[in-house]
Every structure is written in C-alpha cells, then in structure tokens.
Design a protein around this motif. Structure first.
Motif, PDB file in Angstrom:
ATOM      1  N   GLU A  59       1.047  -7.756  -2.193  1.00  0.00           N
ATOM      2  CA  GLU A  59       0.783  -6.628  -3.082  1.00  0.00           C
ATOM      3  C   GLU A  59      -0.619  -6.702  -3.685  1.00  0.00           C
ATOM      4  OE1 GLU A  59       4.010  -5.253  -5.736  1.00  0.00           O
ATOM      5  OE2 GLU A  59       5.140  -6.982  -5.002  1.00  0.00           O
ATOM      6  N   PRO A  87       0.156  -0.503   3.004  1.00  0.00           N
ATOM      7  CA  PRO A  87      -0.510   0.663   2.407  1.00  0.00           C
ATOM      8  C   PRO A  87      -1.992   0.423   2.159  1.00  0.00           C
ATOM      9  CG  PRO A  87       0.825  -0.464   0.778  1.00  0.00           C
ATOM     10  CD  PRO A  87       1.104  -1.136   2.081  1.00  0.00           C
ATOM     11  N   THR A 103      -3.889   2.615  -2.937  1.00  0.00           N
ATOM     12  CA  THR A 103      -2.489   2.890  -3.249  1.00  0.00           C
ATOM     13  C   THR A 103      -1.843   1.682  -3.913  1.00  0.00           C
ATOM     14  OG1 THR A 103      -2.346   4.366  -1.334  1.00  0.00           O
ATOM     15  CG2 THR A 103      -0.267   3.600  -2.278  1.00  0.00           C
ATOM     16  N   MET A 104      -2.129   0.503  -3.384  1.00  0.00           N
ATOM     17  CA  MET A 104      -1.585  -0.721  -3.969  1.00  0.00           C
ATOM     18  C   MET A 104      -2.083  -0.915  -5.391  1.00  0.00           C
ATOM     19  SD  MET A 104      -2.045  -3.172  -0.641  1.00  0.00           S
ATOM     20  CE  MET A 104      -1.178  -4.594  -1.273  1.00  0.00           C
ATOM     21  N   LEU A 153      -0.171   1.676  -7.628  1.00  0.00           N
ATOM     22  CA  LEU A 153       1.253   1.425  -7.814  1.00  0.00           C
ATOM     23  C   LEU A 153       1.548   0.017  -8.311  1.00  0.00           C
ATOM     24  CD1 LEU A 153       2.611   3.178  -4.602  1.00  0.00           C
ATOM     25  CD2 LEU A 153       2.551   4.075  -6.930  1.00  0.00           C
ATOM     26  N   TYR A 165       1.408   7.773   0.287  1.00  0.00           N
ATOM     27  CA  TYR A 165       1.867   6.469   0.732  1.00  0.00           C
ATOM     28  C   TYR A 165       1.905   6.340   2.252  1.00  0.00           C
ATOM     29  CZ  TYR A 165       3.988   1.953   0.177  1.00  0.00           C
ATOM     30  OH  TYR A 165       4.191   0.598   0.189  1.00  0.00           O
ATOM     31  N   GLY A 211       7.493   0.853   1.939  1.00  0.00           N
ATOM     32  CA  GLY A 211       7.498   0.606   0.504  1.00  0.00           C
ATOM     33  C   GLY A 211       8.879   0.873  -0.061  1.00  0.00           C
ATOM     34  N   PRO A 218       4.861  -1.927  -3.219  1.00  0.00           N
ATOM     35  CA  PRO A 218       4.082  -1.441  -2.076  1.00  0.00           C
ATOM     36  C   PRO A 218       3.997  -2.477  -0.943  1.00  0.00           C
ATOM     37  CG  PRO A 218       2.606  -2.168  -3.806  1.00  0.00           C
ATOM     38  CD  PRO A 218       4.000  -2.358  -4.334  1.00  0.00           C
TER      39      PRO A 218
END
Length: 334
Positions: A71, A89, A93-94, A97, A252, A256, A276
């Motif tokens: 992550e 991802p 995005t990581m 999130l 995404y 996930g 993620p």
C-alpha cells in the motif's frame, strides 16, 4: 507464484535472511536475498534493495503481495519510474485512499454514508477530549494510514483517551511511519462487510460481491466468509453499488477492497476504508465466484479488458456467486 506459473510466466522472489527456508523461496524460479544484515521487516521495506534485485534479475513487473510495501505509493511510483509494471493501482490512487480521512471525504462526495469521525487529532490532549465528547463515547481510536488494526483502540471515556492516545500514536508510527490518528464513532452491534472490486485500464470497474469479516480478535480478522448470509438482495445491491461509486470516484485500477460497517440494529451501512491492494482473504472470493483474482491482476496490468476472455473476468452481469466459502486464520499473540 501459482497464478504466474499457470500463465506461463517465470517468477523471481525476494527473502530476508530469516526467511531463507520459507516455501516461497523454493517455489519461485529464482530467489534473491534482500536487506542483508537488516531485520525482516526492514528488509521487506527496502525499496532501493528490491528494485536493485528487480533490475539485476531483469524482471518486467512487480506484484507487491498484501503486506509491507503493498500500500506504499512511493514503492508504486519508484517501480514505474524504474520502467517496470506495478501490479496494482496507481500511486496517486494509493496516496488518496491510503489516508483514511481523505478516503472518507471521497466517499462522502460520492454520496456514500460514512461513520461520524473527527479530523486528524491535534497534539493537545484537551482538544482531543473535546473532539471525542463531540462524537460521543464510546469511540474508536484509529491510525489514519495503513490497516490491519494497527493503532486501533476502543475508548470509553476521557481518562482512557489520555492513556491510549500515546500508545496508538506509537503503534501507528512503528507500523506506517506516520503517527497521525483520528476518532470514529463506535457502533457496538456492528457487522464488518467488505466488497471486492476490480478495475481495468479501459474504464471498466466491477465488483465480485462481498465478504463477511465480522468475527475478529484484537481488530484482526479471524473468520472470513462469502457471501454474507445475513444480507438481503436489496442490501447486497446497495452495498456493492456504494463500493463501485467509491471506486469510480477514485478512478480505481486493479484489485481493491472497500470496507463497510453495518449497524445490526438499523441495517444501515457506513463506509470505513479502502484497501488498495489484494487482501489475504481474496481466496474466499475466488472460491465463491470461480474467478482467479491474482491472474486477473496480472492480465489487467498487461492491458486486458474486463469482460473479455483475455482478462479472465466476465462482464458484471455474468459475475455470480456459485458457492459458499469460509476461511479461518491462525494468528500468534504475545
């Protein structure tokens, strides 16, 4: 490794000195020591060392697994900057999130109910206590970054908050390199339900239904099952639609998990967080749906479209639950 082998791909594993006799080392086509002279956790967090192995072994892609750097947005970024495919991802995005507070705001903007919570807690204990009273005890003290229950504590009053806050901060710092924590309202009769999502690089996002992970000890999942037998058809549709709304808002890609709490008394769902990455319990979903998630991750990273035979993932209308599956974990404590 099994998934890669069945796809005709060679595998390269890394191992710490303490793991030199582990099964994964012998199952891989090649295996290399990483983090020589370091403790096991430090070894597997050595981004430069891992990428050096990848370069020397001439790998094409890195699958981060479900722990350690899986992550970490900096690892995803560094992997792609090294010219390698990261099977997961996007780093952005990581990063979005991975912070639970930011993820909550994303969910709220997507129209999904979130559990009442505070912002990141300030340094001043009096301010923290005022925020807790504003939510109303009991509350959950949680780390803003990472998962696995690290830094999580149930707090029932001001005195306990003063006692547990520094403990939670230290635990979060040790586990995630960041001691930011926040408070979330505690539902005392709650069910913990998570939805598996999978997105390709062509704009398609699907869900593979839910897993029930309510049975836990010390905030660690002990039993996972799919499907969640207590859900009605309408509740399942509401839950999976909420998960897809969050996934689309985050743009995404790859595998996930979107996690929710359900109030057992009211039946209402509240968003908790997104993991993620692939999760330990992904095999429960594989058994229930018949879809190999790790193979799908690899194929999607190669550019396959969901809904085509190349991806191994049917279109949403053709994804069905065909079995019940149960996973029980053995954990160690001290």
């Amino acid at each position: 490794m099994r998934a890669a082998s069945e796809l005709g791909l060679r595998t390269v594993a890394i191992y710490s000195q303490e793991d030199r006799f582990s099964l994964h080392r012998t199952k891989a086509d090649e295996a290399y020591l990483v983090g020589a002279g370091r403790a096991p956790v430090e070894a597997y967090l050595d981004i430069a060392g891992i990428l050096a192995v990848a370069r020397d072994a001439r790998v094409d892609a890195i699958h981060p697994g479900y722990g350690f750097l899986s992550e970490n947005p900096e690892f995803a970024r560094a992997t792609r900057e090294a010219g390698l495919t990261f099977i997961g991802p996007e780093a952005e995005t990581m990063r979005l999130l991975g912070n639970k507070i930011a993820a909550r705001e994303l969910a709220r903007a997507a129209g999904v109910a979130v559990m009442p919570a505070t912002p990141a807690l300030p340094a001043d204990l009096a301010e923290c206590r005022a925020l807790a009273r504003g939510l109303g005890y009991p509350v959950m003290l949680k780390a803003s970054w990472g998962g696995g229950g690290r830094g999580t504590r149930v707090v029932t009053d001001d005195a306990q908050l003063g006692e547990l806050l520094p403990v939670s901060r230290r635990e979060a710092l040790a586990a995630f390199g960041n001691d930011e924590v926040y408070l979330e309202k505690l539902i005392e009769r709650a069910r913990h339900v998570e939805v598996q999502i999978l997105g390709d690089h062509h704009g398609t996002l699907v869900h593979l239904f839910e897993r029930d992970c309510t049975v836990q000890r010390r905030h660690q999942k002990v039993v996972e099952r799919a499907p969640a037998v207590f859900l009605t058809g309408a509740q399942r549709e509401e839950l999976t639609a909420a998960a897809l709304a969050i996934g689309r808002a985050a743009r995404y890609h790859n595998a996930g998990t979107v996690e929710f709490l359900q109030d057992a008394d009211s039946g209402r769902f509240y968003f908790i967080e997104v993991n993620p990455r692939i999760q330990v319990e992904h095999t429960v979903t594989e058994c229930a749906t018949g879809i190999d998630l790790v193979k799908a991750q690899i194929r999607i990273a190669e550019g396959a479209r969901i809904g085509t035979p190349e991806s191994g993932v049917p279109a949403q209308a053709d994804i069905r639950i065909g079995a019940h599956a149960l996973q029980c974990r053995i954990t160690t404590e001290d």
